[in-house]
Write a protein that holds these residues in place. Structure first.
Motif, mmCIF file in Angstrom:
data_model
loop_
_atom_site.group_PDB
_atom_site.id
_atom_site.type_symbol
_atom_site.label_atom_id
_atom_site.label_comp_id
_atom_site.label_asym_id
_atom_site.label_seq_id
_atom_site.Cartn_x
_atom_site.Cartn_y
_atom_site.Cartn_z
ATOM 1 N N ASN A 90 6.886 10.970 -3.005
ATOM 2 C CA ASN A 90 5.623 10.569 -3.632
ATOM 3 C C ASN A 90 5.766 9.235 -4.355
ATOM 4 O O ASN A 90 4.915 8.350 -4.226
ATOM 5 C CB ASN A 90 5.159 11.643 -4.632
ATOM 6 C CG ASN A 90 4.712 12.912 -3.933
ATOM 7 O OD1 ASN A 90 4.428 12.924 -2.741
ATOM 8 N ND2 ASN A 90 4.662 14.006 -4.689
ATOM 9 N N SER A 140 5.981 6.345 -1.869
ATOM 10 C CA SER A 140 4.736 5.912 -1.244
ATOM 11 C C SER A 140 3.806 5.247 -2.259
ATOM 12 O O SER A 140 3.082 4.303 -1.914
ATOM 13 C CB SER A 140 4.048 7.060 -0.485
ATOM 14 O OG SER A 140 3.328 7.874 -1.365
ATOM 15 N N ILE A 141 3.851 5.673 -3.495
ATOM 16 C CA ILE A 141 3.031 4.976 -4.508
ATOM 17 C C ILE A 141 3.552 3.553 -4.712
ATOM 18 O O ILE A 141 2.793 2.588 -4.689
ATOM 19 C CB ILE A 141 3.023 5.745 -5.850
ATOM 20 C CG1 ILE A 141 2.312 7.089 -5.681
ATOM 21 C CG2 ILE A 141 2.333 4.922 -6.944
ATOM 22 C CD1 ILE A 141 2.469 8.038 -6.866
ATOM 23 N N ALA A 199 5.171 1.739 -2.733
ATOM 24 C CA ALA A 199 4.923 0.912 -1.552
ATOM 25 C C ALA A 199 3.494 0.386 -1.538
ATOM 26 O O ALA A 199 3.199 -0.602 -0.865
ATOM 27 C CB ALA A 199 5.200 1.718 -0.290
ATOM 28 N N ASN A 200 2.640 1.057 -2.269
ATOM 29 C CA ASN A 200 1.223 0.686 -2.224
ATOM 30 C C ASN A 200 0.700 -0.035 -3.448
ATOM 31 O O ASN A 200 -0.486 -0.335 -3.528
ATOM 32 C CB ASN A 200 0.374 1.933 -1.965
ATOM 33 C CG ASN A 200 0.453 2.359 -0.513
ATOM 34 O OD1 ASN A 200 0.047 1.620 0.369
ATOM 35 N ND2 ASN A 200 1.044 3.517 -0.263
ATOM 36 N N ILE A 201 1.579 -0.288 -4.419
ATOM 37 C CA ILE A 201 1.109 -1.077 -5.554
ATOM 38 C C ILE A 201 1.830 -2.427 -5.566
ATOM 39 O O ILE A 201 2.990 -2.521 -5.173
ATOM 40 C CB ILE A 201 1.260 -0.339 -6.907
ATOM 41 C CG1 ILE A 201 2.716 -0.059 -7.260
ATOM 42 C CG2 ILE A 201 0.469 0.967 -6.920
ATOM 43 C CD1 ILE A 201 2.885 0.636 -8.601
ATOM 44 N N ARG A 223 -5.536 2.944 -8.359
ATOM 45 C CA ARG A 223 -5.810 1.840 -7.429
ATOM 46 C C ARG A 223 -6.944 0.961 -7.954
ATOM 47 O O ARG A 223 -6.860 -0.271 -7.961
ATOM 48 C CB ARG A 223 -6.173 2.389 -6.056
ATOM 49 C CG ARG A 223 -5.006 3.070 -5.364
ATOM 50 C CD ARG A 223 -5.449 3.666 -4.026
ATOM 51 N NE ARG A 223 -4.470 4.603 -3.513
ATOM 52 C CZ ARG A 223 -4.393 5.889 -3.874
ATOM 53 N NH1 ARG A 223 -5.260 6.387 -4.750
ATOM 54 N NH2 ARG A 223 -3.463 6.668 -3.375
ATOM 55 N N GLU A 261 -6.928 -3.004 -9.294
ATOM 56 C CA GLU A 261 -7.910 -4.009 -8.849
ATOM 57 C C GLU A 261 -8.600 -4.671 -10.030
ATOM 58 O O GLU A 261 -8.976 -5.841 -9.968
ATOM 59 C CB GLU A 261 -8.967 -3.356 -7.952
ATOM 60 C CG GLU A 261 -8.469 -3.042 -6.558
ATOM 61 C CD GLU A 261 -9.419 -2.117 -5.789
ATOM 62 O OE1 GLU A 261 -8.981 -1.580 -4.760
ATOM 63 O OE2 GLU A 261 -10.575 -1.921 -6.221
#
Ligand SMILES: *Cc1c(COP(=O)(O)O)cnc(C)c1O
Length: 221
Positions: free
Chosen positions: A5, A8-9, A11-13, A196, A200
């Motif tokens: 978990n 993957s977090i 990798a996405n921030i 997310r 932004e």
């Protein structure tokens, strides 16, 4: 699961965003799973839960307080935390300053903003921030580093966006006005369902629990 978990977090921030693992109600074993994942900071809400965990895991992580701090627990808090994200009154600032001075520490703090002006919530109201900062700047053993907000607890992250925007505007306003006097650096906003959107809108610290560890037992009831 926990390691995956986190992976993957992360990798996405974007780089430069600090992921704080919100560890309230989590066991030592669960928290230790974070070792080697790149997450080096955990956020605890309650002194009673944090102290025994800190006693065992103290050196392995940086510790942020992300829950309301009662003044009578401040002497414990200043010993174990590396940052207090929830400064929400001048009285607390005063006690924090005093307790930090006793142990010769300068504590980085974030000011909690009650961004939706909810009467039951802690935090400084947006309109009161400027005055609060002026009053809190005088304390030498706490260092104002930025803002933190929860935002209203809405299911849809999009509905929280306007509150994140509002706090980012406050954050930028303070930097413009007090950038020379303050080391104004951190904006802590967003949880599992909203990080997310918070990123932004300019967050550089996100506090994530459920998306790392799964549901807390108190959430299943
Ligand atoms: C519990 C908590 C979080 C994390 O919430 P999740 O929805 O589990 O990600 C973040 N911030 C604060 C202040 C919290 O109390």
């Amino acid at each position: 699961m926990i390691k995956e978990n986190v992976k993957s977090i992360l990798a996405n921030i974007p780089e430069g965003i600090k992921l704080v693992a919100a560890t309230k109600e989590r066991s030592l074993e669960e928290i230790e799973e974070l070792s080697g994942t790149g997450v080096d900071t955990i956020g605890e809400n309650y002194i009673q839960q944090a102290r025994p965990k800190h006693c065992v895991l103290g050196d392995k992580f940086k510790w942020h307080l992300i829950g309301h701090l009662q003044k009578n627990k401040t002497k414990y808090a200043v010993k174990i935390f590396d940052m207090i994200e929830t400064l929400d009154s001048i009285e607390l600032a005063k006690v924090l300053d005093k307790e930090c001075r006793k142990i010769n520490k300068v504590m980085p703090v974030l000011i909690e903003i009650n961004s939706a002006c909810e009467p039951q919530k802690n935090g400084i109201l947006p309109d009161d921030l400027e005055e609060f900062i002026k009053a809190a700047m005088v304390f030498e053993n706490i260092k104002l580093k930025g803002l933190m907000t929860m935002g209203p607890l809405l299911e849809e992250a999009e509905k929280i966006r306007p509150y994140f925007k509002k706090v980012k505007n406050l954050f930028d306003g303070i930097r413009l006005k007090h950038g020379n006097e303050l080391d104004w650096e951190y904006l802590s906003m967003g949880m599992s369902s909203s990080y997310r959107v918070a990123i932004e809108e300019g967050a550089n610290i996100v506090r994530v629990g459920t998306a790392i560890f799964g549901k807390r037992s108190s959430q299943n009831k």
